[in-house]
Scaffold this active site. Structure first.
Site, PDB file in Angstrom:
ATOM      1  N   LYS A  45       0.864  -1.189   0.000  1.00  0.00           N
ATOM      2  CA  LYS A  45       0.000   0.000   0.000  1.00  0.00           C
ATOM      3  C   LYS A  45       0.894   1.230   0.000  1.00  0.00           C
ATOM      4  CE  LYS A  45      -3.654   0.410   0.115  1.00  0.00           C
ATOM      5  NZ  LYS A  45      -4.567   0.640  -0.995  1.00  0.00           N
ATOM      6  N   HIS A 101     -10.056  -7.293  -4.442  1.00  0.00           N
ATOM      7  CA  HIS A 101      -9.768  -6.211  -3.502  1.00  0.00           C
ATOM      8  C   HIS A 101     -10.217  -6.592  -2.096  1.00  0.00           C
ATOM      9  CE1 HIS A 101     -11.673  -2.666  -1.427  1.00  0.00           C
ATOM     10  NE2 HIS A 101     -10.465  -2.167  -1.620  1.00  0.00           N
TER      11      HIS A 101
HETATM   12  O1  GKR Z   1      -7.201  -0.432   4.230  1.00  0.00           O
HETATM   13  O2  GKR Z   1      -6.101   1.413   4.022  1.00  0.00           O
HETATM   14  C1  GKR Z   1      -6.689   0.471   3.552  1.00  0.00           C
HETATM   15  C2  GKR Z   1      -6.768   0.327   2.050  1.00  0.00           C
HETATM   16  O3  GKR Z   1      -6.232   1.459   1.445  1.00  0.00           O
HETATM   17  C3  GKR Z   1      -8.179   0.096   1.614  1.00  0.00           C
HETATM   18  O4  GKR Z   1      -9.023   1.035   2.203  1.00  0.00           O
HETATM   19  C4  GKR Z   1      -8.351   0.144   0.117  1.00  0.00           C
HETATM   20  O5  GKR Z   1      -9.710   0.121  -0.219  1.00  0.00           O
HETATM   21  O6  GKR Z   1      -7.216  -2.003   0.112  1.00  0.00           O
HETATM   22  C5  GKR Z   1      -7.796  -1.035  -0.591  1.00  0.00           C
HETATM   23  C6  GKR Z   1      -7.228  -0.814  -1.954  1.00  0.00           C
HETATM   24  O7  GKR Z   1      -6.703  -1.749  -2.516  1.00  0.00           O
HETATM   25  O8  GKR Z   1      -7.349   0.281  -2.502  1.00  0.00           O
HETATM   26 MG    MG Z   2      -6.384  -0.690  -4.344  1.00  0.00          MG
END
Ligand code: GKR
Ligand code: MG
Length: 423
Positions: free
Chosen positions: A192, A319
């Site tokens: 991420k 996702h």
């Molecule tokens: O859990 O912070 C998180 C992610 O950024 C999530 O909210 C996203 O929706 O995992 C996600 C993504 O792949 O964009």
């Molecule tokens: Mg994503």
């Protein structure tokens, strides 16, 4: 097979201080647990978002489901659509939780009940859920290690550092990957991004490539990068990643980036409906779609998405948002029955604490990077009433009612705003 009662239980579970393009995770993540009880005493389970607008809609719908058969999914859709049309329009949901967006409310609520209805159908038939979805083409469903830059502890309320520790440098990200792979044997890695300076995030991918040669890597800045930044990073990332997930914002920008970089782009942000799918095809904006039954409108609509991806020769992955075991199993059954799942699925599950799981036996194992399915009826999991009661207590004990990563980040940096693009 007639629905006799429906229970919606809001729950909360501990969530580490994970950084993303919208800010930082709060100390608790919210979910709603759905139990649909039939006239035979069989219970079908579902799990979805726990944000207030979703929870309110689920509770309103639940009152109207008694008397329906669990086979009547079209009847379910009609009720969900009618009840939501009569509710006041909800405020915008969390930016990075597509399912909590107001426009997704029908798809999202339908999905939550559809999973529970299908689970009940499968249990009544004595079959695993994947059998109702066309049969498993794989019993071992691959997931990827989902890495986050993170702080060592939440500051408000202040907590002791979690077992994962701080991850703010490429070396710490490699340590996090090592730990997650030791625990679960993952065979691919997602990072991420969109939070620290792009050079640090790209350096983290380079460090992962050195530490885990041959392991497929992906990076997801959640649209926090400008076109210039995404193009500059593409030069370094290109040889190292299997796909580039949502670097820039919007379908036209994704199309331009693909044209100029030549890299395969994946998304869970700009193709979240069949309408956007059509636009994306016309622009050649996205080459891999990350499905998510929670907001694509259920397991069967997600299978339709799989067919569309096959028809248009797109890759397919999955996702995830913060979730527990019922969602994990629904994802795994869907993935098992989706022949053209071309990449390992995402999951936040490794970040869940053992004591916070609500299913019997605690957390479901991920070993060799996979969730293993068998032929037990339905989703193959049962709710543990004590665990559920504890998780509901946690919900009552927190003031969080809608996910707010941006607001949480302001507790660390008073001026923080979730800019798009940030870099
Ligand atoms: O859990 O912070 C998180 C992610 O950024 C999530 O909210 C996203 O929706 O995992 C996600 C993504 O792949 O964009
Ligand atoms: Mg994503």
């Amino acid at each position: 097979m007639i629905v006799s009662s429906v229970r919606i239980t809001p729950i909360a579970f501990r969530d580490p201080p994970l950084l993303n393009a919208s800010g930082i995770h709060e100390p608790y993540a919210l979910r709603s647990i759905i139990e649909v009880v039939t006239s035979e005493g069989v219970t079908g389970l579902g799990e979805t978002y726990g944000d207030a607008p979703v929870l309110n809609a689920l509770q309103a719908i639940a009152e109207h489901l008694a008397g329906l058969t669990v086979y009547d999914l079209n009847g379910l859709r009609a009720i969900v659509t009618r009840i939501i049309a009569g509710l006041p329009a909800p405020a915008a949901g969390a930016l990075l939780a597509p399912g909590s967006q107001p426009a997704k409310l029908v798809a999202n609520c339908f999905s939550a009940f559809e999973v529970a209805f299908l689970d009940a159908q499968a249990r009544l038939a004595g079959l695993p859920l994947h059998a109702l979805l066309g049969g498993a083409v794989r019993y071992e469903v691959p997931f990827s290690a989902y890495l986050f830059f993170k702080y060592a502890r939440h500051i408000e309320p202040e907590q002791t550092p979690d077992a994962w520790g701080e991850a703010l440098t490429p070396a710490q990200i490699v340590d996090q990957a090592r730990r997650m792979i030791e625990l679960h044997g993952f065979g691919s890695i997602k990072l991420k991004a969109g939070t620290l300076a792009p050079d640090i995030e790209v350096a983290a991918i380079e460090a992962l490539a050195n530490a885990f040669p041959g392991v497929p890597l992906r990076i997801d800045p959640n649209a926090a990068w400008s076109m210039d930044t995404a193009l500059r990073c593409a030069d370094r990332l290109g040889p190292l990643i299997e796909y580039y997930e949502d670097p820039v914002d919007g379908l036209p920008a994704m199309a331009e980036l693909h044209r100029r970089s030549g890299l395969p782009l994946a998304t869970n942000m700009v193709v979240t409906s069949f309408e956007q799918f059509r636009t994306s095809i016309a622009l050649d904006a996205v080459q891999i779609v990350l499905s998510d039954h929670h907001y694509w409108g259920g397991l069967r609509e997600s299978q339709a998405l799989g067919v569309m991806c096959r028809t248009f020769d797109l890759g397919l992955s999955m996702h995830s948002n913060s979730h527990l075991g019922i969602s994990l199993m629904a994802m795994a059954h869907l993935a098992a029955a989706t022949p053209n799942l071309t990449y390992a699925c995402d999951t936040h599950y490794p970040w869940v604490e053992e004591d916070d799981e609500v299913i019997c036996g605690g957390k479901r194992e991920i070993t060799g990077g996979c969730v293993r399915l068998d032929d037990s009826p339905g989703l193959g999991v049962k709710l543990d009433p004590d665990r559920l009661a504890r998780a509901h207590e946690a919900f009552l004990g927190t003031s969080i009612r809608t996910r707010d990563d941006e607001g949480q980040m302001r507790k660390y940096q008073r001026e923080y705003r979730a800019l798009r693009p940030r870099y």
